[in-house]
Structure formats: C-alpha cells, structure tokens
Design a protein around this motif. Structure first.
Motif, PDB file in Angstrom:
ATOM      1  N   GLY A 142      93.010   5.864 112.467  1.00  0.00           N
ATOM      2  CA  GLY A 142      93.469   5.951 113.845  1.00  0.00           C
ATOM      3  C   GLY A 142      93.540   7.349 114.381  1.00  0.00           C
ATOM      4  N   ALA A 143      93.059   8.355 113.652  1.00  0.00           N
ATOM      5  CA  ALA A 143      93.023   9.738 114.122  1.00  0.00           C
ATOM      6  C   ALA A 143      91.880  10.447 113.413  1.00  0.00           C
ATOM      7  CB  ALA A 143      94.349  10.450 113.847  1.00  0.00           C
ATOM      8  N   PRO A 144      91.139  11.325 114.116  1.00  0.00           N
ATOM      9  CA  PRO A 144      89.990  12.001 113.527  1.00  0.00           C
ATOM     10  C   PRO A 144      90.360  12.872 112.337  1.00  0.00           C
ATOM     11  CG  PRO A 144      89.966  12.211 115.900  1.00  0.00           C
ATOM     12  CD  PRO A 144      91.299  11.632 115.524  1.00  0.00           C
ATOM     13  N   CYS A 145      89.489  12.906 111.357  1.00  0.00           N
ATOM     14  CA  CYS A 145      89.745  13.680 110.150  1.00  0.00           C
ATOM     15  C   CYS A 145      89.855  15.165 110.441  1.00  0.00           C
ATOM     16  CB  CYS A 145      88.629  13.423 109.131  1.00  0.00           C
ATOM     17  SG  CYS A 145      88.889  14.221 107.531  1.00  0.00           S
ATOM     18  N   SER A 146      89.101  15.660 111.435  1.00  0.00           N
ATOM     19  CA  SER A 146      89.115  17.090 111.739  1.00  0.00           C
ATOM     20  C   SER A 146      90.473  17.555 112.226  1.00  0.00           C
ATOM     21  CB  SER A 146      88.065  17.409 112.802  1.00  0.00           C
ATOM     22  OG  SER A 146      88.342  16.688 113.995  1.00  0.00           O
TER      23      SER A 146
ATOM     24  N   LYS B 154      82.333   3.483 115.572  1.00  0.00           N
ATOM     25  CA  LYS B 154      82.948   4.699 116.105  1.00  0.00           C
ATOM     26  C   LYS B 154      83.256   4.519 117.588  1.00  0.00           C
ATOM     27  CE  LYS B 154      79.581   7.474 115.083  1.00  0.00           C
ATOM     28  NZ  LYS B 154      78.813   8.742 114.945  1.00  0.00           N
ATOM     29  N   GLY B 155      84.520   4.362 117.922  1.00  0.00           N
ATOM     30  CA  GLY B 155      84.925   4.297 119.313  1.00  0.00           C
ATOM     31  C   GLY B 155      84.237   3.200 120.098  1.00  0.00           C
TER      32      GLY B 155
ATOM     33  N   PHE C 130      96.880  17.082 116.238  1.00  0.00           N
ATOM     34  CA  PHE C 130      96.801  17.819 117.480  1.00  0.00           C
ATOM     35  C   PHE C 130      96.871  16.860 118.668  1.00  0.00           C
ATOM     36  CE2 PHE C 130      94.814  20.635 114.406  1.00  0.00           C
ATOM     37  CZ  PHE C 130      95.470  21.815 114.683  1.00  0.00           C
ATOM     38  N   PRO C 131      97.217  17.334 119.855  1.00  0.00           N
ATOM     39  CA  PRO C 131      97.324  16.456 121.021  1.00  0.00           C
ATOM     40  C   PRO C 131      96.022  15.707 121.283  1.00  0.00           C
ATOM     41  CG  PRO C 131      98.292  18.595 121.505  1.00  0.00           C
ATOM     42  CD  PRO C 131      97.623  18.722 120.175  1.00  0.00           C
ATOM     43  N   GLY C 132      96.139  14.457 121.712  1.00  0.00           N
ATOM     44  CA  GLY C 132      94.979  13.651 122.040  1.00  0.00           C
ATOM     45  C   GLY C 132      94.362  12.940 120.869  1.00  0.00           C
ATOM     46  N   ASP C 133      94.956  13.051 119.688  1.00  0.00           N
ATOM     47  CA  ASP C 133      94.375  12.466 118.479  1.00  0.00           C
ATOM     48  C   ASP C 133      94.976  11.125 118.121  1.00  0.00           C
ATOM     49  OD1 ASP C 133      92.616  14.421 118.109  1.00  0.00           O
ATOM     50  OD2 ASP C 133      93.628  15.417 116.467  1.00  0.00           O
ATOM     51  N   ARG C 134      95.514  10.436 119.070  1.00  0.00           N
ATOM     52  CA  ARG C 134      96.142   9.154 118.755  1.00  0.00           C
ATOM     53  C   ARG C 134      95.353   7.998 119.371  1.00  0.00           C
ATOM     54  NH1 ARG C 134     100.340  12.778 119.139  1.00  0.00           N
ATOM     55  NH2 ARG C 134     101.715  12.842 117.339  1.00  0.00           N
ATOM     56  N   GLN C 135      94.058   8.002 119.207  1.00  0.00           N
ATOM     57  CA  GLN C 135      93.241   6.887 119.662  1.00  0.00           C
ATOM     58  C   GLN C 135      93.468   5.703 118.730  1.00  0.00           C
ATOM     59  OE1 GLN C 135      91.883   6.917 122.415  1.00  0.00           O
ATOM     60  NE2 GLN C 135      91.452   9.038 122.931  1.00  0.00           N
ATOM     61  N   PRO C 136      93.930   4.572 119.260  1.00  0.00           N
ATOM     62  CA  PRO C 136      94.273   3.461 118.387  1.00  0.00           C
ATOM     63  C   PRO C 136      93.053   2.681 117.906  1.00  0.00           C
ATOM     64  CG  PRO C 136      94.645   2.864 120.670  1.00  0.00           C
ATOM     65  CD  PRO C 136      94.227   4.305 120.676  1.00  0.00           C
ATOM     66  N   VAL C 137      93.239   1.998 116.805  1.00  0.00           N
ATOM     67  CA  VAL C 137      92.258   1.050 116.288  1.00  0.00           C
ATOM     68  C   VAL C 137      92.946  -0.311 116.235  1.00  0.00           C
ATOM     69  CG1 VAL C 137      90.841   0.359 114.328  1.00  0.00           C
ATOM     70  CG2 VAL C 137      91.024   2.778 114.936  1.00  0.00           C
TER      71      VAL C 137
ATOM     72  N   THR D   5      87.330   6.888 115.161  1.00  0.00           N
ATOM     73  CA  THR D   5      86.798   7.641 116.285  1.00  0.00           C
ATOM     74  C   THR D   5      86.180   8.936 115.787  1.00  0.00           C
ATOM     75  OG1 THR D   5      88.995   8.602 116.633  1.00  0.00           O
ATOM     76  CG2 THR D   5      88.411   6.684 117.960  1.00  0.00           C
ATOM     77  N   ALA D   6      85.192   9.450 116.534  1.00  0.00           N
ATOM     78  CA  ALA D   6      84.515  10.674 116.124  1.00  0.00           C
ATOM     79  C   ALA D   6      85.333  11.916 116.468  1.00  0.00           C
ATOM     80  CB  ALA D   6      83.139  10.743 116.776  1.00  0.00           C
ATOM     81  N   ASN D   7      86.055  11.873 117.579  1.00  0.00           N
ATOM     82  CA  ASN D   7      86.882  13.015 117.993  1.00  0.00           C
ATOM     83  C   ASN D   7      87.953  12.511 118.947  1.00  0.00           C
ATOM     84  OD1 ASN D   7      85.692  13.049 120.776  1.00  0.00           O
ATOM     85  ND2 ASN D   7      83.850  13.649 119.623  1.00  0.00           N
ATOM     86  N   GLU D   8      88.749  13.431 119.471  1.00  0.00           N
ATOM     87  CA  GLU D   8      89.864  13.040 120.321  1.00  0.00           C
ATOM     88  C   GLU D   8      89.434  12.492 121.674  1.00  0.00           C
ATOM     89  OE1 GLU D   8      89.697  17.633 120.447  1.00  0.00           O
ATOM     90  OE2 GLU D   8      89.243  15.992 119.068  1.00  0.00           O
ATOM     91  N   TYR D   9      88.174  12.654 122.033  1.00  0.00           N
ATOM     92  CA  TYR D   9      87.683  12.161 123.322  1.00  0.00           C
ATOM     93  C   TYR D   9      87.027  10.786 123.200  1.00  0.00           C
ATOM     94  CZ  TYR D   9      88.380  17.091 124.328  1.00  0.00           C
ATOM     95  OH  TYR D   9      88.922  18.346 124.454  1.00  0.00           O
ATOM     96  N   SER D  10      86.913  10.270 121.991  1.00  0.00           N
ATOM     97  CA  SER D  10      86.308   8.954 121.797  1.00  0.00           C
ATOM     98  C   SER D  10      87.207   7.862 122.370  1.00  0.00           C
ATOM     99  CB  SER D  10      86.087   8.688 120.306  1.00  0.00           C
ATOM    100  OG  SER D  10      85.184   9.607 119.744  1.00  0.00           O
TER     101      SER D  10
END
Length: 229
Positions: free
Chosen positions: A90-94, A160-161, A114-121, A137-142
């Motif tokens: 649920g959050a990008p590895c980076s 991915k997203g 980091f902010p924006g990294d809480r994209q849910p699955v 997700t690939a990144n925080e914008y996915s």
C-alpha cells in the motif's frame, strides 16, 4: 578395543533412535491433523506489516502465506488468498525505510513514509493472488489499486495502480500498468503487457506486448469466470 568401539557407538545409536521416534511422531501427528497437517504455525517473516497508522485489514477466512507480504494501507475481502512470495503493498518501496533487524526479531518495524504515499490497495471477496505476484503502486502519483470480487491474479503477474473488475483472470506474468481499467468478465492473457491508461472492455480477451484485443469471450469462458476456483 571392541568394548571401546561399542561404547563409542552408543551415542550414535541413541541419536538414531530419537530421530526415528521423532519422525514416527511427525507422521502420526500429520495423520491426526488431516487436511491441516500443512499448517505453518511459526515463521520469523512478518507477512502483515503496518505503515505508520495504516495497517492491512483482512476479512474473514483469508489465507495469507507465511512468505507473502501485506504492507500498509491494504484491504482484503473475505475468502481471499495471498499465496507464497506474493507482495501487496500500500506504499511505494522508494518511500519506505524498514528496519529489517526488527523484522527478524519479531518486533514492530520502524517505517518512514513521505507525504502522498498512502495510495490504498483494495481487494474484493474470493480473490486469489498467486505465487510471486505483485500488487501496488509505482510511485506516490499512481492511482489506487482496486480489485473486484472473484478475481484470479496469476503467478508473477504485476498490477500497478490499476482497476480490475469482477470475475476477471489476469494471466501468469501479465503486467497491468498504471491507470488501466479491466472490465468485468475479461481475460488478460499470460505474458501480456497492458499499457498505461488502457481500458479493457468487459467480455474480451487481450494478449500481446503491447496488449490488444484478441477476441470476445465465448459463453463457456464467461461461465468459467463466474465460477473461478
């Protein structure tokens, strides 16, 4: 000399007897447990890991293999299964900094987000995510990942997203990229690569790299997807 040799063989014989007894007890225990004899009660790997305040949420009768990983803001519906070495993140590895020492010791891992990294699955009911598949997700914008009910994600597949509708089959090693929408009662063939922001209409088979419509689903195939194991 023979007496010394005989005495030296005593520990070996005793150890052999203990091992044989242990194996016999193991076989008896498996027979008594029946279908539950494979149950792995202990494992140092943590398959369910929270990220800050986001912790995976599991419905009833969910199977999570000991070597799989559910990380962060992940919701899994009832009667779903996450198989060996599958990753649902649920959050990008980076954007994560895990303390693997604490993971191995069985304590709460320290995770930086980091902010924006809480994209849910979100995973629906009766979904099976097979060995070595990746969902996240690939990144925080996915966009967030949404998987409907009665979906089968094949071995080594990557989501991915993307959004997957109900009663879909994603083949082995297929890749469904960011922003994709796969309609219900659809099949993405093994090894297919679905490009970003592609929409797969309901009732179609897509294959190739990049993936394109192969044909419409046959009635018997739709019936199979409605009763996925």
């Amino acid at each position: 000399m023979q007496l010394v040799q005989a005495l030296g063989a005593v520990p070996w014989r005793f150890g052999f007897a203990l091992r044989e007894c242990g194996q016999a007890l193991e076989r008896v225990g498996c027979q008594l447990q029946g279908i539950y004899s494979h149950y792995e009660s202990t494992n140092r790997h943590m398959p369910i890991v929270p990220v800050k305040y986001a912790s995976p949420s599991l419905g009833s009768d969910v199977f999570v293999a000991p070597s799989s990983l559910l990380l962060g803001n992940v919701t899994v519906g009832s009667k779903s299964s996450i198989w060996y070495n599958a990753t649902v993140r649920g959050a990008p590895c980076s954007s994560l900094c895990l303390s693997y020492v604490s993971l191995l010791s069985g304590t709460q891992p320290h995770v930086e987000v980091f902010p924006g990294d809480r994209q849910p699955v979100t995973i629906g009911k009766a979904v099976n995510i097979q060995d070595s598949a990746y969902i996240g997700t690939a990144n925080e914008y996915s966009p967030p990942v949404e998987i409907g009910n009665d979906v089968s994600i094949g071995h080594g597949a990557v989501i991915k997203g993307a959004t997957i509708g109900n009663n879909c089959l994603i083949g082995i090693n297929a890749v469904v990229s960011e922003g994709c929408k796969v309609g219900e009662l659809s099949i993405v063939a093994a090894g297919a690569y679905v490009e970003e922001n592609t929409e797969v209409p309901s009732g179609e088979v897509w294959a190739g790299n990049p993936a394109r419509k192969l044909r419409a689903l046959k009635p018997q195939e739709k019936e199979y997807l409605r009763n996925l194991p």
